[in-house]
Motif scaffolding. Structure first.
Motif, PDB file in Angstrom:
ATOM      1  N   ILE A  12      11.916 -25.701 -15.311  1.00 26.38           N
ATOM      2  CA  ILE A  12      13.285 -25.842 -14.838  1.00 26.38           C
ATOM      3  C   ILE A  12      13.421 -25.130 -13.479  1.00 26.38           C
ATOM      4  CG2 ILE A  12      15.662 -25.051 -15.319  1.00 26.38           C
ATOM      5  CD1 ILE A  12      14.850 -27.356 -17.105  1.00 26.38           C
ATOM      6  N   SER A  38      24.456 -28.971 -16.616  1.00 24.33           N
ATOM      7  CA  SER A  38      23.489 -28.008 -17.130  1.00 24.33           C
ATOM      8  C   SER A  38      24.239 -26.786 -17.651  1.00 24.33           C
ATOM      9  CB  SER A  38      22.491 -27.625 -16.026  1.00 24.33           C
ATOM     10  OG  SER A  38      21.400 -26.923 -16.570  1.00 24.33           O
ATOM     11  N   ASN A  84      19.381 -28.494 -18.028  1.00 23.59           N
ATOM     12  CA  ASN A  84      19.061 -29.853 -17.615  1.00 23.59           C
ATOM     13  C   ASN A  84      18.586 -29.814 -16.167  1.00 23.59           C
ATOM     14  OD1 ASN A  84      18.991 -32.629 -17.169  1.00 23.59           O
ATOM     15  ND2 ASN A  84      21.187 -32.767 -16.809  1.00 23.59           N
ATOM     16  N   LYS A  85      17.317 -29.693 -15.947  1.00 23.96           N
ATOM     17  CA  LYS A  85      16.670 -29.670 -14.626  1.00 23.96           C
ATOM     18  C   LYS A  85      16.921 -28.393 -13.826  1.00 23.96           C
ATOM     19  CE  LYS A  85      16.841 -34.678 -14.060  1.00 23.96           C
ATOM     20  NZ  LYS A  85      17.419 -35.741 -13.271  1.00 23.96           N
ATOM     21  N   LEU A 185      15.463 -30.481  -6.010  1.00 19.63           N
ATOM     22  CA  LEU A 185      15.283 -31.511  -7.041  1.00 19.63           C
ATOM     23  C   LEU A 185      14.512 -32.702  -6.507  1.00 19.63           C
ATOM     24  CD1 LEU A 185      18.804 -31.382  -8.731  1.00 19.63           C
ATOM     25  CD2 LEU A 185      16.611 -30.761  -9.783  1.00 19.63           C
TER      26      LEU A 185
END
Length: 187
Positions: A12, A38, A84-85, A185
């Motif tokens: 992450i 997230s 989440n990421k 990202l």
């Protein structure tokens, strides 16, 4: 014993909001977590020290720093599994190290220092002091904002942390932060 101060491995992207008290870190952490669907890691010290204040009318003491660091890492390691990421961290152990040195005349527990320097993050957002200072039970340095900001900036420079300075209103900070996270990202 020291394992409780260590990050668990994760792919992450980890972002830290870093800077003096009352510079918008929590607000921005919440906004970024919402934007990226997230989670964000709250500042454990706030809860810990507010409880101490409410129960004993005492502020932070050197003996509180390792329990605060342990609680912070417990939260981070729990929430990174739900991220989440991107994981947004309202603080990290390096910030705890800064406060330890600033409040206790250069002293930092060796265990705290070790993990403050070993734990890694992809990007720090250094929050500037151009937002109004808000009083609460725990904030106590309204007259030292510039000095504390320089301490935080010097710490990031000294330890070669990748950071972006965030200035301006909430929307400007949010847009700047999103642009930099999106670059991470995409890479």
């Amino acid at each position: 014993m020291e394992e409780k101060f260590k990050q668990i491995h994760s792919n992450i992207i980890k972002i830290v909001l870093f800077g003096p008290e009352s510079t918008g870190k929590t607000t921005l952490s919440e906004q970024l977590a919402r934007h990226y669907h997230s989670v964000w890691v709250p500042e454990y010290a706030r809860e810990y020290l507010q409880d101490k204040w409410n129960e004993q009318r005492k502020t932070c003491e050197p003996k509180d720093l390792l329990p605060i660091a342990e609680g912070q890492m417990r939260l981070e390691n729990k929430l990174v599994k739900k991220a989440n990421k991107v994981l947004i961290c309202d603080t990290d152990l390096l910030e705890t190290k800064v406060y330890s040195e600033a409040y206790y005349i250069g002293h930092c527990d060796p265990i705290l220092e070790k993990y403050a320097l070993e734990n890694t993050y992809d990007l720090y957002f250094l929050t500037y002091i151009d937002v109004p200072w808000e009083k609460d039970d725990l904030r106590d340095k309204p007259g030292e904002r510039e000095r504390m900001f320089q301490y935080f900036k010097n710490t990031l420079d000294t330890y070669n942390r990748t950071y972006v300075l965030l200035k301006g209103d909430k929307n400007t900070r949010l847009k700047t932060a999103i642009a930099h996270i999106d670059k991470l990202l995409d890479s």
